[in-house]
Design an enzyme around this catalytic site. Structure first.
Site, short mmCIF file in Angstrom:
data_model
loop_
_atom_site.label_atom_id
_atom_site.label_comp_id
_atom_site.label_asym_id
_atom_site.label_seq_id
_atom_site.Cartn_x
_atom_site.Cartn_y
_atom_site.Cartn_z
N ASP A 87 22.09 10.23 30.21
CA ASP A 87 21.19 9.55 28.86
C ASP A 87 19.91 10.18 29.04
O ASP A 87 19.48 10.54 29.99
CB ASP A 87 21.10 8.11 29.05
CG ASP A 87 20.81 7.46 27.72
OD1 ASP A 87 20.23 8.17 26.64
OD2 ASP A 87 20.98 6.24 27.50
N ASP B 195 16.71 8.19 27.48
CA ASP B 195 15.75 7.05 27.81
C ASP B 195 16.25 6.17 28.95
O ASP B 195 17.24 5.84 29.08
CB ASP B 195 15.58 6.09 26.58
CG ASP B 195 15.26 6.98 25.17
OD1 ASP B 195 14.43 7.56 25.48
OD2 ASP B 195 16.19 6.93 24.33
N LYS C 18 15.50 -8.10 13.61
CA LYS C 18 16.31 -6.99 14.03
C LYS C 18 16.32 -5.67 13.32
O LYS C 18 16.14 -4.73 13.69
CB LYS C 18 17.95 -7.48 13.96
CG LYS C 18 19.04 -6.29 14.37
CD LYS C 18 20.42 -6.80 14.07
CE LYS C 18 21.31 -5.94 14.67
NZ LYS C 18 22.79 -6.58 14.48
N ILE D 37 12.96 -4.21 14.25
CA ILE D 37 12.96 -3.41 15.48
C ILE D 37 13.79 -1.98 15.19
O ILE D 37 13.54 -0.86 15.70
CB ILE D 37 13.73 -4.13 16.59
CG1 ILE D 37 12.72 -5.38 17.04
CG2 ILE D 37 14.16 -3.25 17.61
CD1 ILE D 37 11.58 -4.87 18.05
N ARG D 38 14.87 -2.15 14.44
CA ARG D 38 15.45 -0.92 14.09
C ARG D 38 14.53 0.12 13.38
O ARG D 38 14.80 1.41 13.56
CB ARG D 38 16.83 -1.33 13.02
CG ARG D 38 17.89 -0.09 12.84
CD ARG D 38 18.44 -0.53 11.66
NE ARG D 38 17.55 -0.93 10.39
CZ ARG D 38 18.35 -1.45 9.49
NH1 ARG D 38 19.45 -1.94 9.52
NH2 ARG D 38 17.37 -1.50 8.39
N ASP D 39 13.71 -0.30 12.66
CA ASP D 39 12.85 0.62 11.71
C ASP D 39 11.85 1.24 12.85
O ASP D 39 11.69 2.34 12.34
CB ASP D 39 12.02 -0.26 10.67
CG ASP D 39 12.88 -0.67 9.38
OD1 ASP D 39 14.17 -0.04 9.50
OD2 ASP D 39 12.47 -1.34 8.76
N VAL D 40 11.54 0.75 13.66
CA VAL D 40 10.61 1.24 14.59
C VAL D 40 11.32 2.60 15.39
O VAL D 40 10.71 3.44 15.56
CB VAL D 40 10.29 0.21 15.85
CG1 VAL D 40 9.56 1.09 17.04
CG2 VAL D 40 9.67 -0.95 15.34
N HIS D 41 12.60 2.67 15.47
CA HIS D 41 13.51 3.59 16.08
C HIS D 41 13.78 4.72 14.98
O HIS D 41 13.52 5.82 14.88
CB HIS D 41 14.38 3.22 16.84
CG HIS D 41 14.03 2.30 17.86
ND1 HIS D 41 13.99 2.91 19.21
CD2 HIS D 41 14.01 1.03 18.07
CE1 HIS D 41 13.67 1.80 20.01
NE2 HIS D 41 13.71 0.90 19.40
#
Length: 547
Positions: free
Chosen positions: A128, A130, A277, A280-284
Protein backbone atom coordinates in the site's frame (compact mmCIF):
# COMPACT_ATOMS: atom_id res chain seq x y z
CA UNK A 1 21.19 -9.08 24.90
CA UNK A 2 22.56 -11.79 27.16
CA UNK A 3 20.48 -14.97 27.42
CA UNK A 4 17.72 -14.67 29.97
CA UNK A 5 18.95 -17.80 31.75
CA UNK A 6 22.11 -16.04 32.96
CA UNK A 7 20.56 -13.55 35.39
CA UNK A 8 18.09 -16.22 36.45
CA UNK A 9 20.86 -18.72 37.23
CA UNK A 10 22.56 -16.18 39.45
CA UNK A 11 19.30 -15.72 41.34
CA UNK A 12 18.92 -19.46 41.82
CA UNK A 13 22.32 -19.80 43.51
CA UNK A 14 20.69 -19.03 46.82
CA UNK A 15 18.12 -21.38 48.31
CA UNK A 16 16.24 -18.51 49.90
CA UNK A 17 15.44 -17.25 46.37
CA UNK A 18 13.56 -20.41 45.36
CA UNK A 19 10.26 -18.87 46.32
CA UNK A 20 11.01 -15.93 44.03
CA UNK A 21 11.97 -18.34 41.26
CA UNK A 22 8.60 -20.02 41.61
CA UNK A 23 6.81 -16.71 41.26
CA UNK A 24 9.09 -15.65 38.43
CA UNK A 25 8.22 -18.80 36.51
CA UNK A 26 4.59 -17.74 36.68
CA UNK A 27 5.41 -14.12 35.94
CA UNK A 28 6.89 -15.36 32.68
CA UNK A 29 3.64 -17.18 32.04
CA UNK A 30 1.80 -13.89 32.42
CA UNK A 31 4.30 -12.10 30.23
CA UNK A 32 4.47 -14.70 27.48
CA UNK A 33 2.96 -12.23 25.01
CA UNK A 34 6.15 -10.15 25.29
CA UNK A 35 8.89 -11.40 22.91
CA UNK A 36 12.48 -10.82 23.90
CA UNK A 37 14.92 -8.71 21.92
CA UNK A 38 16.66 -11.84 20.72
CA UNK A 39 15.02 -13.67 17.86
CA UNK A 40 15.68 -16.83 19.86
CA UNK A 41 13.39 -15.66 22.63
CA UNK A 42 11.07 -18.65 22.26
CA UNK A 43 13.89 -21.14 22.86
CA UNK A 44 15.38 -19.13 25.73
CA UNK A 45 12.02 -18.75 27.45
CA UNK A 46 11.22 -22.43 27.10
CA UNK A 47 14.63 -23.38 28.48
CA UNK A 48 14.20 -21.05 31.44
CA UNK A 49 10.77 -22.46 32.28
CA UNK A 50 11.98 -26.05 31.95
CA UNK A 51 15.03 -25.34 34.09
CA UNK A 52 13.01 -23.71 36.84
CA UNK A 53 10.51 -26.57 36.81
CA UNK A 54 13.27 -29.18 37.13
CA UNK A 55 15.00 -27.31 39.92
CA UNK A 56 11.82 -26.84 41.89
CA UNK A 57 10.96 -30.51 41.64
CA UNK A 58 13.86 -31.26 44.00
CA UNK A 59 12.87 -28.64 46.58
CA UNK A 60 10.37 -28.56 49.46
CA UNK A 61 6.77 -27.86 48.53
CA UNK A 62 6.10 -24.26 47.51
CA UNK A 63 3.87 -22.17 49.71
CA UNK A 64 0.15 -22.35 48.99
CA UNK A 65 -1.07 -19.05 50.41
CA UNK A 66 -4.73 -19.98 50.70
CA UNK A 67 -3.98 -23.20 52.58
CA UNK A 68 -1.38 -21.43 54.75
CA UNK A 69 -3.84 -18.74 55.73
CA UNK A 70 -6.51 -21.32 56.47
CA UNK A 71 -4.24 -23.38 58.71
CA UNK A 72 -3.13 -20.30 60.60
CA UNK A 73 -6.74 -19.35 61.19
CA UNK A 74 -7.43 -22.72 62.76
CA UNK A 75 -4.56 -22.06 65.17
CA UNK A 76 -6.37 -18.98 66.42
CA UNK A 77 -4.41 -16.30 64.55
CA UNK A 78 -6.33 -13.27 63.44
CA UNK A 79 -7.44 -13.91 59.85
CA UNK A 80 -7.29 -10.28 58.81
CA UNK A 81 -3.75 -9.93 60.07
CA UNK A 82 -2.75 -13.11 58.27
CA UNK A 83 -4.23 -11.99 54.96
CA UNK A 84 -2.40 -8.70 55.09
CA UNK A 85 0.81 -10.52 55.97
CA UNK A 86 0.45 -12.63 52.82
CA UNK A 87 -0.33 -9.48 50.83
CA UNK A 88 2.83 -7.71 52.02
CA UNK A 89 5.04 -10.73 51.40
CA UNK A 90 3.68 -11.19 47.88
CA UNK A 91 4.23 -7.52 47.15
CA UNK A 92 7.81 -7.67 48.44
CA UNK A 93 8.60 -10.70 46.30
CA UNK A 94 7.07 -9.03 43.26
CA UNK A 95 9.17 -5.90 43.76
CA UNK A 96 12.31 -8.01 44.14
CA UNK A 97 11.65 -9.54 40.73
CA UNK A 98 11.25 -6.27 38.82
CA UNK A 99 14.97 -5.99 37.86
CA UNK A 100 14.83 -9.50 36.38
CA UNK A 101 11.52 -8.87 34.60
CA UNK A 102 13.00 -5.66 33.17
CA UNK A 103 15.42 -7.74 31.09
CA UNK A 104 12.41 -9.14 29.22
CA UNK A 105 11.91 -6.06 27.03
CA UNK A 106 10.43 -6.15 23.55
CA UNK A 107 12.38 -5.08 20.48
CA UNK A 108 10.13 -2.60 18.59
CA UNK A 109 11.71 -3.72 15.30
CA UNK A 110 10.40 -7.27 15.74
CA UNK A 111 7.98 -8.75 13.21
CA UNK A 112 5.22 -10.60 15.07
CA UNK A 113 3.47 -13.66 13.66
CA UNK A 114 -0.18 -14.68 13.88
CA UNK A 115 0.39 -17.51 11.43
CA UNK A 116 3.47 -19.48 10.42
CA UNK A 117 5.01 -17.92 7.32
CA UNK A 118 8.36 -18.29 5.56
CA UNK A 119 9.84 -15.49 3.50
CA UNK A 120 11.53 -18.07 1.29
CA UNK A 121 8.08 -18.84 -0.13
CA UNK A 122 7.32 -15.22 -1.01
CA UNK A 123 8.31 -14.13 -4.51
CA UNK A 124 5.90 -11.22 -5.01
CA UNK A 125 5.49 -8.33 -2.57
CA UNK A 126 2.58 -5.90 -2.75
CA UNK A 127 2.59 -2.56 -0.92
CA UNK A 128 0.00 0.00 0.00
CA UNK A 129 1.13 3.61 -0.24
CA UNK A 130 -0.41 5.47 2.70
CA UNK A 131 1.16 4.55 6.07
CA UNK A 132 3.12 1.73 4.45
CA UNK A 133 5.59 3.33 2.05
CA UNK A 134 4.65 6.88 3.00
CA UNK A 135 4.45 7.83 6.68
CA UNK A 136 2.77 11.10 7.52
CA UNK A 137 3.50 13.71 10.16
CA UNK A 138 1.03 14.78 12.83
CA UNK A 139 0.12 17.77 10.64
CA UNK A 140 -1.89 15.59 8.23
CA UNK A 141 -4.63 14.70 10.72
CA UNK A 142 -4.92 18.35 11.71
CA UNK A 143 -5.29 19.22 8.03
CA UNK A 144 -8.03 16.61 7.47
CA UNK A 145 -9.90 17.71 10.60
CA UNK A 146 -9.79 21.40 9.67
CA UNK A 147 -10.90 20.86 6.08
CA UNK A 148 -13.78 18.54 7.07
CA UNK A 149 -14.89 20.91 9.86
CA UNK A 150 -14.98 23.81 7.39
CA UNK A 151 -16.94 21.69 4.87
CA UNK A 152 -19.59 21.07 7.56
CA UNK A 153 -19.88 24.81 8.12
CA UNK A 154 -19.78 25.88 4.47
CA UNK A 155 -21.63 23.09 2.68
CA UNK A 156 -23.88 21.66 5.41
CA UNK A 157 -24.64 24.95 7.20
CA UNK A 158 -23.36 23.87 10.60
CA UNK A 159 -22.80 26.67 13.18
CA UNK A 160 -19.88 29.00 12.50
CA UNK A 161 -18.67 28.65 16.10
CA UNK A 162 -17.51 25.10 15.29
CA UNK A 163 -14.33 26.72 13.96
CA UNK A 164 -13.27 27.20 17.57
CA UNK A 165 -12.69 23.44 17.83
CA UNK A 166 -9.19 22.25 16.99
CA UNK A 167 -7.94 18.74 16.36
CA UNK A 168 -7.02 16.84 19.55
CA UNK A 169 -4.08 14.58 18.57
CA UNK A 170 -4.23 12.16 21.50
CA UNK A 171 -7.98 11.91 21.98
CA UNK A 172 -8.96 8.78 20.02
CA UNK A 173 -7.27 5.52 19.06
CA UNK A 174 -7.95 3.27 16.10
CA UNK A 175 -10.40 0.40 16.31
CA UNK A 176 -13.10 2.21 18.31
CA UNK A 177 -16.80 1.72 17.67
CA UNK A 178 -19.35 4.50 17.21
CA UNK A 179 -23.01 3.98 18.03
CA UNK A 180 -24.61 6.03 15.26
CA UNK A 181 -28.03 6.31 16.90
CA UNK A 182 -26.79 7.10 20.41
CA UNK A 183 -23.81 9.25 19.30
CA UNK A 184 -21.41 7.34 21.55
CA UNK A 185 -17.77 6.50 20.85
CA UNK A 186 -16.46 3.45 22.71
CA UNK A 187 -13.97 0.61 22.88
CA UNK A 188 -15.25 -2.95 22.48
CA UNK A 189 -13.37 -6.17 23.10
CA UNK A 190 -13.13 -9.30 20.97
CA UNK A 191 -16.22 -10.74 22.69
CA UNK A 192 -18.43 -7.70 22.02
CA UNK A 193 -18.17 -6.35 25.56
CA UNK A 194 -17.86 -2.61 26.11
CA UNK A 195 -14.87 -1.56 28.18
CA UNK A 196 -16.53 0.54 30.84
CA UNK A 197 -14.81 3.87 31.32
CA UNK A 198 -14.16 4.22 27.57
CA UNK A 199 -17.62 5.37 26.43
CA UNK A 200 -17.68 9.02 25.32
CA UNK A 201 -20.54 11.32 24.43
CA UNK A 202 -18.88 14.29 22.84
CA UNK A 203 -15.61 14.91 24.64
CA UNK A 204 -16.74 13.61 28.02
CA UNK A 205 -17.02 10.08 29.46
CA UNK A 206 -20.43 8.55 30.11
CA UNK A 207 -20.88 7.12 33.64
CA UNK A 208 -20.74 3.34 33.79
CA UNK A 209 -24.21 3.15 35.31
CA UNK A 210 -25.70 5.04 32.37
CA UNK A 211 -23.90 2.81 29.85
CA UNK A 212 -25.18 -0.34 31.56
CA UNK A 213 -28.72 1.07 31.60
CA UNK A 214 -28.63 1.99 27.89
CA UNK A 215 -27.30 -1.39 26.73
CA UNK A 216 -28.91 -3.47 29.49
CA UNK A 217 -25.43 -4.55 30.52
CA UNK A 218 -22.08 -4.14 28.80
CA UNK A 219 -22.53 -6.64 25.96
CA UNK A 220 -23.29 -5.34 22.46
CA UNK A 221 -25.64 -7.66 20.53
CA UNK A 222 -24.30 -9.08 17.30
CA UNK A 223 -27.25 -7.75 15.29
CA UNK A 224 -26.27 -4.11 15.82
CA UNK A 225 -22.54 -4.61 15.21
CA UNK A 226 -20.99 -3.85 11.84
CA UNK A 227 -19.84 -7.00 10.09
CA UNK A 228 -16.42 -8.51 10.62
CA UNK A 229 -15.04 -6.45 7.73
CA UNK A 230 -16.15 -3.19 9.37
CA UNK A 231 -19.06 -2.61 6.99
CA UNK A 232 -22.40 -1.38 8.27
CA UNK A 233 -25.65 -2.54 6.70
CA UNK A 234 -29.31 -2.03 7.46
CA UNK A 235 -29.91 -2.39 11.18
CA UNK A 236 -26.21 -2.25 12.07
CA UNK A 237 -25.75 0.87 14.15
CA UNK A 238 -22.19 0.23 15.37
CA UNK A 239 -19.53 1.56 13.02
CA UNK A 240 -15.91 0.53 13.63
CA UNK A 241 -13.09 2.89 12.69
CA UNK A 242 -10.13 0.77 11.58
CA UNK A 243 -8.19 3.14 9.32
CA UNK A 244 -5.55 5.56 10.58
CA UNK A 245 -7.24 8.26 8.50
CA UNK A 246 -10.35 7.74 10.68
CA UNK A 247 -8.75 9.43 13.71
CA UNK A 248 -9.72 12.95 12.53
CA UNK A 249 -13.23 11.67 11.73
CA UNK A 250 -13.76 10.29 15.25
CA UNK A 251 -12.44 13.49 16.79
CA UNK A 252 -14.67 15.66 14.59
CA UNK A 253 -17.75 13.60 15.49
CA UNK A 254 -17.01 14.06 19.18
CA UNK A 255 -16.31 17.78 18.81
CA UNK A 256 -19.58 18.47 16.98
CA UNK A 257 -21.51 16.37 19.50
CA UNK A 258 -19.82 18.35 22.27
CA UNK A 259 -20.82 21.65 20.66
CA UNK A 260 -24.48 20.66 20.31
CA UNK A 261 -24.68 19.44 23.91
CA UNK A 262 -22.94 22.50 25.32
CA UNK A 263 -25.41 24.77 23.54
CA UNK A 264 -28.49 22.60 24.22
CA UNK A 265 -29.13 22.18 20.51
CA UNK A 266 -31.50 19.38 19.60
CA UNK A 267 -30.07 17.33 16.75
CA UNK A 268 -30.42 13.97 15.03
CA UNK A 269 -27.30 11.83 15.66
CA UNK A 270 -27.80 9.81 12.46
CA UNK A 271 -27.72 13.00 10.34
CA UNK A 272 -24.61 14.19 12.15
CA UNK A 273 -22.81 10.91 11.49
CA UNK A 274 -23.70 10.96 7.79
CA UNK A 275 -22.69 14.62 7.39
CA UNK A 276 -19.31 14.10 9.03
CA UNK A 277 -18.73 10.96 6.99
CA UNK A 278 -19.53 12.85 3.79
CA UNK A 279 -17.28 15.77 4.77
CA UNK A 280 -14.35 13.42 5.46
CA UNK A 281 -14.98 11.65 2.15
CA UNK A 282 -14.93 14.97 0.30
CA UNK A 283 -11.53 15.78 1.80
CA UNK A 284 -10.18 12.75 -0.07
CA UNK A 285 -12.44 12.34 -3.11
CA UNK A 286 -12.38 15.98 -4.17
CA UNK A 287 -8.60 16.04 -3.93
CA UNK A 288 -8.40 18.78 -1.30
CA UNK A 289 -6.03 16.82 0.93
CA UNK A 290 -3.94 15.62 -2.01
CA UNK A 291 -3.34 19.15 -3.29
CA UNK A 292 -2.42 20.43 0.17
CA UNK A 293 0.12 17.63 0.74
CA UNK A 294 1.66 18.04 -2.73
CA UNK A 295 2.06 21.78 -2.11
CA UNK A 296 4.11 21.23 1.08
CA UNK A 297 5.29 17.64 0.96
CA UNK A 298 8.15 18.06 3.43
CA UNK A 299 5.66 19.19 6.07
CA UNK A 300 3.38 16.19 5.71
CA UNK A 301 5.56 13.20 4.70
CA UNK A 302 8.07 11.87 7.22
CA UNK A 303 11.15 9.71 6.76
CA UNK A 304 11.49 7.89 3.47
CA UNK A 305 14.97 6.42 3.64
CA UNK A 306 13.86 3.16 5.27
CA UNK A 307 11.08 2.56 2.74
CA UNK A 308 13.60 3.08 -0.06
CA UNK A 309 16.03 0.68 1.62
CA UNK A 310 13.39 -2.06 1.87
CA UNK A 311 12.38 -1.69 -1.79
CA UNK A 312 16.02 -1.72 -2.87
CA UNK A 313 16.76 -4.86 -0.81
CA UNK A 314 13.78 -6.69 -2.32
CA UNK A 315 14.78 -5.66 -5.81
CA UNK A 316 18.38 -6.79 -5.32
CA UNK A 317 17.09 -10.24 -4.29
CA UNK A 318 15.03 -10.56 -7.45
CA UNK A 319 11.62 -10.14 -5.81
CA UNK A 320 8.73 -8.83 -7.89
CA UNK A 321 6.81 -5.91 -6.45
CA UNK A 322 3.56 -4.09 -7.03
CA UNK A 323 2.04 -1.00 -5.46
CA UNK A 324 -1.70 -0.77 -4.84
CA UNK A 325 -3.39 2.32 -3.42
CA UNK A 326 -6.70 4.14 -3.30
CA UNK A 327 -4.88 7.41 -3.92
CA UNK A 328 -4.63 9.02 -7.40
CA UNK A 329 -1.50 8.68 -9.49
CA UNK A 330 -0.36 12.32 -9.32
CA UNK A 331 -0.40 12.22 -5.51
CA UNK A 332 1.49 8.92 -5.34
CA UNK A 333 3.98 9.99 -7.98
CA UNK A 334 4.80 13.19 -6.10
CA UNK A 335 5.27 11.32 -2.82
CA UNK A 336 7.33 8.47 -4.27
CA UNK A 337 9.59 10.96 -6.06
CA UNK A 338 10.22 12.49 -2.63
CA UNK A 339 10.72 9.17 -0.83
CA UNK A 340 12.56 7.09 -3.44
CA UNK A 341 13.47 9.29 -6.39
CA UNK A 342 12.31 9.86 -9.95
CA UNK A 343 13.08 6.29 -10.96
CA UNK A 344 10.73 4.80 -8.35
CA UNK A 345 8.54 3.13 -10.97
CA UNK A 346 11.50 0.99 -12.09
CA UNK A 347 11.28 -0.88 -8.77
CA UNK A 348 7.68 -2.02 -9.34
CA UNK A 349 6.37 -4.51 -11.85
CA UNK A 350 2.81 -3.17 -11.52
CA UNK A 351 1.35 0.05 -10.11
CA UNK A 352 -2.41 0.21 -9.37
CA UNK A 353 -4.00 3.49 -8.29
CA UNK A 354 -7.56 4.50 -7.26
CA UNK A 355 -8.10 0.83 -6.38
CA UNK A 356 -11.23 1.42 -4.28
CA UNK A 357 -10.10 -0.97 -1.56
CA UNK A 358 -11.35 -3.08 0.14
CA UNK A 359 -13.94 -3.73 -2.58
CA UNK A 360 -11.00 -3.93 -4.97
CA UNK A 361 -10.18 -7.43 -3.75
CA UNK A 362 -13.54 -9.08 -4.39
CA UNK A 363 -15.47 -7.01 -6.95
CA UNK A 364 -14.98 -8.46 -10.43
CA UNK A 365 -17.32 -5.99 -12.10
CA UNK A 366 -14.60 -3.33 -12.50
CA UNK A 367 -11.93 -4.33 -15.01
CA UNK A 368 -8.49 -2.72 -15.07
CA UNK A 369 -7.99 0.54 -16.94
CA UNK A 370 -4.66 1.94 -18.02
CA UNK A 371 -3.73 5.41 -16.72
CA UNK A 372 -1.44 7.89 -18.47
CA UNK A 373 1.33 9.77 -16.68
CA UNK A 374 -1.07 12.74 -16.54
CA UNK A 375 -3.75 10.68 -14.81
CA UNK A 376 -6.07 10.28 -17.81
CA UNK A 377 -7.98 7.00 -18.16
CA UNK A 378 -7.63 5.01 -21.41
CA UNK A 379 -10.41 2.92 -22.92
CA UNK A 380 -8.46 -0.04 -24.37
CA UNK A 381 -9.05 -3.56 -23.03
CA UNK A 382 -6.35 -4.92 -20.71
CA UNK A 383 -5.25 -8.50 -21.47
CA UNK A 384 -2.19 -8.51 -19.20
CA UNK A 385 -0.44 -6.19 -16.77
CA UNK A 386 2.81 -4.79 -18.12
CA UNK A 387 5.75 -3.38 -16.21
CA UNK A 388 6.06 0.38 -16.38
CA UNK A 389 2.32 0.91 -16.86
CA UNK A 390 -0.13 2.42 -14.38
CA UNK A 391 -3.50 0.73 -13.82
CA UNK A 392 -6.77 1.55 -12.07
CA UNK A 393 -9.35 -0.76 -10.44
CA UNK A 394 -9.79 -4.45 -9.85
CA UNK A 395 -7.85 -7.53 -8.72
CA UNK A 396 -9.40 -10.66 -7.17
CA UNK A 397 -8.19 -12.63 -4.18
CA UNK A 398 -7.99 -16.02 -5.88
CA UNK A 399 -4.30 -16.69 -5.30
CA UNK A 400 -4.28 -16.84 -1.49
CA UNK A 401 -2.13 -13.84 -0.63
CA UNK A 402 -0.24 -13.82 2.67
CA UNK A 403 -0.76 -10.54 4.47
CA UNK A 404 1.41 -8.31 6.62
CA UNK A 405 -0.09 -5.42 8.60
CA UNK A 406 1.76 -2.18 9.30
CA UNK A 407 0.69 -0.83 12.71
CA UNK A 408 2.60 2.43 13.36
CA UNK A 409 1.08 2.71 16.86
CA UNK A 410 2.84 -0.54 17.81
CA UNK A 411 6.18 1.21 18.31
CA UNK A 412 4.77 3.63 20.86
CA UNK A 413 2.93 0.89 22.77
CA UNK A 414 6.02 -1.31 22.92
CA UNK A 415 8.07 1.57 24.30
CA UNK A 416 5.48 2.01 27.05
CA UNK A 417 5.46 -1.73 27.77
CA UNK A 418 9.24 -1.63 28.14
CA UNK A 419 9.17 1.00 30.89
CA UNK A 420 9.84 -0.08 34.47
CA UNK A 421 6.66 1.69 35.55
CA UNK A 422 4.51 -0.46 33.28
CA UNK A 423 6.32 -3.69 34.15
CA UNK A 424 5.96 -2.94 37.85
CA UNK A 425 2.25 -2.23 37.50
CA UNK A 426 1.58 -5.35 35.45
CA UNK A 427 3.58 -7.66 37.71
CA UNK A 428 1.80 -6.44 40.84
CA UNK A 429 -1.59 -6.39 39.10
CA UNK A 430 -1.22 -10.05 38.20
CA UNK A 431 0.04 -10.94 41.68
CA UNK A 432 -2.87 -9.12 43.28
CA UNK A 433 -5.34 -10.82 40.96
CA UNK A 434 -3.91 -14.17 42.00
CA UNK A 435 -4.26 -13.29 45.67
CA UNK A 436 -7.90 -12.34 45.18
CA UNK A 437 -8.54 -15.54 43.28
CA UNK A 438 -7.04 -17.68 46.04
CA UNK A 439 -8.31 -15.83 49.09
CA UNK A 440 -11.93 -15.43 47.97
CA UNK A 441 -12.58 -18.90 49.45
CA UNK A 442 -12.55 -17.39 52.94
CA UNK A 443 -16.18 -16.33 53.45
CA UNK A 444 -16.07 -14.86 56.94
CA UNK A 445 -16.90 -11.12 57.04
CA UNK A 446 -13.40 -10.04 58.12
CA UNK A 447 -11.72 -11.91 55.26
CA UNK A 448 -14.27 -10.69 52.75
CA UNK A 449 -13.64 -7.09 53.81
CA UNK A 450 -9.91 -7.54 53.11
CA UNK A 451 -10.56 -9.15 49.72
CA UNK A 452 -12.99 -6.35 48.80
CA UNK A 453 -10.26 -3.81 49.56
CA UNK A 454 -7.88 -5.72 47.28
CA UNK A 455 -10.53 -5.73 44.55
CA UNK A 456 -10.83 -1.94 44.78
CA UNK A 457 -7.05 -1.63 44.50
CA UNK A 458 -7.10 -3.93 41.45
CA UNK A 459 -9.80 -1.84 39.77
CA UNK A 460 -7.78 1.33 40.34
CA UNK A 461 -4.67 -0.30 38.89
CA UNK A 462 -6.59 -1.53 35.83
CA UNK A 463 -7.57 2.06 35.15
CA UNK A 464 -3.93 3.12 35.49
CA UNK A 465 -2.76 0.50 32.99
CA UNK A 466 -5.35 1.86 30.56
CA UNK A 467 -4.44 5.50 31.03
CA UNK A 468 -0.73 4.91 30.51
CA UNK A 469 -1.47 4.24 26.82
CA UNK A 470 -4.31 6.71 26.22
CA UNK A 471 -6.25 8.59 28.87
CA UNK A 472 -9.59 8.04 27.17
CA UNK A 473 -9.45 4.63 25.50
CA UNK A 474 -6.26 2.86 26.56
CA UNK A 475 -4.31 0.43 24.41
CA UNK A 476 -5.10 -0.30 20.79
CA UNK A 477 -4.69 -4.02 21.49
CA UNK A 478 -6.23 -4.77 24.91
CA UNK A 479 -9.36 -4.08 26.92
CA UNK A 480 -8.06 -5.03 30.35
CA UNK A 481 -7.39 -8.80 30.09
CA UNK A 482 -9.18 -9.40 26.76
CA UNK A 483 -7.98 -8.53 23.25
CA UNK A 484 -9.76 -5.63 21.58
CA UNK A 485 -12.04 -6.11 18.60
CA UNK A 486 -9.21 -4.51 16.62
CA UNK A 487 -6.82 -7.25 17.82
CA UNK A 488 -9.34 -9.89 16.86
CA UNK A 489 -9.52 -8.62 13.30
CA UNK A 490 -5.75 -8.20 13.16
CA UNK A 491 -5.20 -11.84 14.14
CA UNK A 492 -7.80 -12.93 11.60
CA UNK A 493 -6.52 -11.04 8.57
CA UNK A 494 -2.77 -10.56 9.10
CA UNK A 495 -0.25 -13.40 8.98
CA UNK A 496 2.40 -11.06 10.37
CA UNK A 497 2.39 -7.51 11.71
CA UNK A 498 5.01 -4.89 12.47
CA UNK A 499 5.47 -1.21 13.31
CA UNK A 500 6.84 -0.29 9.86
CA UNK A 501 8.18 -1.99 6.74
CA UNK A 502 11.67 -1.06 7.94
CA UNK A 503 11.38 -4.08 10.26
CA UNK A 504 11.97 -6.24 7.17
CA UNK A 505 15.55 -4.95 7.13
CA UNK A 506 16.21 -6.98 10.29
CA UNK A 507 15.53 -10.34 8.59
CA UNK A 508 16.93 -12.28 5.65
CA UNK A 509 14.66 -13.75 2.99
CA UNK A 510 15.04 -17.29 4.29
CA UNK A 511 13.49 -16.42 7.64
CA UNK A 512 10.42 -18.25 8.93
CA UNK A 513 8.07 -16.51 11.36
CA UNK A 514 6.49 -18.75 13.99
CA UNK A 515 3.48 -17.80 16.10
CA UNK A 516 3.71 -18.68 19.75
CA UNK A 517 1.59 -21.56 20.96
CA UNK A 518 -0.21 -19.77 23.76
CA UNK A 519 -2.26 -22.13 25.93
CA UNK A 520 -6.03 -22.15 25.70
CA UNK A 521 -7.89 -21.72 28.95
CA UNK A 522 -8.30 -25.49 29.39
CA UNK A 523 -4.66 -26.26 28.51
CA UNK A 524 -1.67 -26.29 30.81
CA UNK A 525 1.03 -23.72 30.05
CA UNK A 526 4.15 -25.05 28.39
CA UNK A 527 5.83 -25.09 31.78
CA UNK A 528 3.71 -27.15 34.20
CA UNK A 529 1.97 -25.63 37.17
CA UNK A 530 2.65 -28.96 38.89
CA UNK A 531 6.05 -30.54 38.44
CA UNK A 532 6.45 -34.26 37.59
CA UNK A 533 7.17 -34.96 41.23
CA UNK A 534 3.81 -33.52 42.23
CA UNK A 535 5.36 -30.41 43.76
CA UNK A 536 3.00 -27.43 43.54
CA UNK A 537 4.57 -24.41 41.90
CA UNK A 538 1.39 -22.34 41.76
CA UNK A 539 1.56 -18.71 42.77
CA UNK A 540 -0.57 -15.58 42.61
CA UNK A 541 0.43 -15.02 38.96
CA UNK A 542 -2.21 -16.62 36.76
CA UNK A 543 -3.43 -14.34 34.01
CA UNK A 544 -2.50 -11.41 31.88
CA UNK A 545 -4.41 -8.29 32.75
CA UNK A 546 -4.13 -5.13 30.81
CA UNK A 547 -5.18 -1.88 29.40
Amino acid sequence: MAPLSLPLSSVLKHRDCLQRATIFCNVLQGLQHRPLKSRLWKRNLGAVAHGVGQLLSDQPRAINYAASACCSSSDGQDMTERLWSVYKETKRQTEDLIPVIATNSVNPDTIFANNEMSLRDIEIYGFDYDYTLAFYSRHLHTLIFNIARDILITNHRYPEDLRKYEYIPNFAVRGLHYDVQKALLMKIDAFHYIQLGTVYRGLHPVPDEEVIAMYEGSHVPLEIMSDFYGKSSHGHTMKQFMDIFSLPEMTLLCCVNDFFMRHNIDYEPVHLYKDVKEAIRDVHVKGIMYRAVEADIEKYICYGEQSHAVLKKLSEHGKKMFLITNSPFDFVDRGMNYIVGKDWRDLFDVVIVQADKPGFFNDRRKPFRRVTDKGALLWDRIHRLEKGQIYKQDLTLKHGWRTGAIIPELRKEIKIMNTEEYMHMMAWLQALTGLIEQMQVHRDPASQAVVEEWIREREAMRAQTKDIFNGQFGSLFRTYHNPTYFSRRLSRFADIYMASISCLLEYDFQHTFFPRRTPLQHESPFWPEHSPAGISVSSPFHRVDGN
